[in-house]
Motif scaffolding. Structure first.
Motif, PDB file in Angstrom:
ATOM      1  N   PHE A 299      37.584  37.475  32.122  1.00  0.00           N
ATOM      2  CA  PHE A 299      38.329  38.697  31.785  1.00  0.00           C
ATOM      3  C   PHE A 299      37.323  40.129  31.877  1.00  0.00           C
ATOM      4  O   PHE A 299      37.629  40.933  32.679  1.00  0.00           O
ATOM      5  N   GLU A 300      35.914  39.862  31.570  1.00  0.00           N
ATOM      6  CA  GLU A 300      35.208  40.967  31.721  1.00  0.00           C
ATOM      7  C   GLU A 300      34.768  41.566  33.190  1.00  0.00           C
ATOM      8  O   GLU A 300      34.632  42.330  33.529  1.00  0.00           O
ATOM      9  N   ARG A 301      34.775  40.344  33.911  1.00  0.00           N
ATOM     10  CA  ARG A 301      34.156  40.657  35.315  1.00  0.00           C
ATOM     11  C   ARG A 301      35.467  41.094  35.984  1.00  0.00           C
ATOM     12  O   ARG A 301      35.443  41.970  36.788  1.00  0.00           O
ATOM     13  N   ILE A 302      36.857  40.497  35.824  1.00  0.00           N
ATOM     14  CA  ILE A 302      38.108  41.048  36.452  1.00  0.00           C
ATOM     15  C   ILE A 302      38.572  42.414  36.081  1.00  0.00           C
ATOM     16  O   ILE A 302      39.250  43.015  37.121  1.00  0.00           O
ATOM     17  N   MET A 303      38.270  42.700  34.844  1.00  0.00           N
ATOM     18  CA  MET A 303      38.923  44.027  34.488  1.00  0.00           C
ATOM     19  C   MET A 303      38.885  45.393  35.316  1.00  0.00           C
ATOM     20  O   MET A 303      39.813  45.976  35.516  1.00  0.00           O
ATOM     21  N   PRO A 304      37.557  45.380  35.756  1.00  0.00           N
ATOM     22  CA  PRO A 304      37.445  46.546  36.652  1.00  0.00           C
ATOM     23  C   PRO A 304      38.089  46.576  37.742  1.00  0.00           C
ATOM     24  O   PRO A 304      38.393  47.620  38.515  1.00  0.00           O
ATOM     25  N   TYR A 305      38.597  45.500  38.409  1.00  0.00           N
ATOM     26  CA  TYR A 305      39.147  45.374  39.736  1.00  0.00           C
ATOM     27  C   TYR A 305      40.913  45.095  39.782  1.00  0.00           C
ATOM     28  O   TYR A 305      41.320  45.043  40.672  1.00  0.00           O
ATOM     29  N   ILE A 306      41.413  45.207  38.540  1.00  0.00           N
ATOM     30  CA  ILE A 306      42.883  45.296  38.812  1.00  0.00           C
ATOM     31  C   ILE A 306      43.212  46.309  38.133  1.00  0.00           C
ATOM     32  O   ILE A 306      42.819  47.292  37.140  1.00  0.00           O
ATOM     33  N   CYS A 307      44.621  46.531  38.452  1.00  0.00           N
ATOM     34  CA  CYS A 307      45.610  47.657  37.752  1.00  0.00           C
ATOM     35  C   CYS A 307      46.904  46.862  37.583  1.00  0.00           C
ATOM     36  O   CYS A 307      47.182  45.951  38.163  1.00  0.00           O
TER      37      CYS A 307
END
Length: 309
Positions: A299-307
């Motif tokens: 979750f921590e890694r993916i969070m900046p790359y999704i909307c």
């Protein structure tokens, strides 16, 4: 009662008559042919005469037959016009010898042409054993010439294309380096600007750009450790503008689009797609916390790359 055994219908009587005729014909026809085809009587005197003429003919053929397997068409006159060539065995290089050399070795002219044609099409003889590939060359001829074959080593030409690449790379790598204190944006710098950072050459600069393209951008400098770079030596040179990141709308993106990102694998993309199908749009990644495919680190890694919109 006994008359019933000898009573036949009309059709049966016709069949019996035909059968009797066939049986009689089978035995009678060969005898008739033998009677009408008696061999003509041959006069004994004429038969003896014919046998004598045949014997005389065979005797004359045997006298004319030569002792050699093949007839010798040469004579003194032709020998004088076409003298026999002298064979001189000497060392030769099949890659350099001309047709005259091959003729002096006892090879016919057509075989010399085959050798020259082989050189034009196949390149060069690399080993003496390659000479055996010549069409028409007998095993005896090959064994005779093998001790005299000397193949010179092929000169090694310099790889000019590689030299040009090395020279060009060296010229580009001699760019002026930045002085300490200069900071560049990790999400905006191209390879030329990255190579101005001390310790970064063409290969490292290209690795950084390739990784940035796959991710969609960097959100922290520590991500350079994923391509085996020492972050502590590079930290003072870079800033990171996370607003430049290209995000993925996980409520609309396909499984293929999501799994293309380095941080989302196939199973995680499948879970997201199934969740959307069953429960509707996602508003927070923590809605997937109960699925074993995801961890808190994911979750921590993916969070900046999704909307979500």
């Amino acid at each position: 009662m006994w008359k019933d055994f000898f009573y036949f219908t009309k059709t049966e009587r016709q069949g019996i008559i035909v059968l009797v005729v066939l049986v009689i014909g089978t035995y009678a026809i060969p005898r008739l042919l033998q009677a009408f085809s008696q061999p003509e009587k041959t006069d004994p005197a004429e038969q003896v005469k014919a046998e004598k003429e045949y014997s005389d003919f065979i005797s004359s053929v045997k006298k004319l037959k030569p002792d050699k397997k093949y007839p010798d068409y040469t004579n003194n006159r032709s020998s004088a016009v076409h003298p026999k060539k002298e064979i001189r065995l000497a060392t030769f290089d099949p890659n350099m010898a001309d047709s005259t050399t091959f003729l002096s070795l006892g090879l016919p002219s057509w075989m010399a042409s085959n050798i020259l044609r082989y050189r034009n099409r196949q390149g060069r003889f690399r080993r003496p054993e390659d000479f055996r590939k010549i069409y028409g060359l007998t095993e005896e001829q090959y064994r005779t010439l093998l001790p005299y074959i000397r193949i010179a080593e092929e000169p090694i030409s310099p790889d000019t294309s590689r030299l040009l690449v090395v020279q060009a790379t060296a010229q580009h790598d001699t760019l002026m380096k930045y002085h300490p204190g200069i900071i560049i944006d990790l999400n905006q710098a191209d390879t030329t600007e990255l190579k101005k950072i001390p310790g970064i050459g063409s290969r490292i600069a290209q690795s950084i750009v390739n990784r940035r393209r796959l991710l969609g951008g960097f959100y922290q400098i520590e991500q350079l450790e994923e391509i085996r770079l020492k972050v502590e030596k590079l930290r003072s040179w870079f800033s990171v503008d996370a607003t430049q990141i290209h995000r993925i709308n996980i409520n609309k993106a396909s499984v293929e689009r999501m799994m293309h990102h380095p941080y989302i694998n196939f199973y995680q993309a499948k879970v997201i797609a199934e969740y959307r199908k069953k429960k509707g749009k996602l508003r927070d990644l923590k809605q997937l916390a109960l699925y074993e495919e995801f961890t808190s680190a994911d979750f921590e890694r993916i969070m900046p790359y999704i909307c979500y919109d």
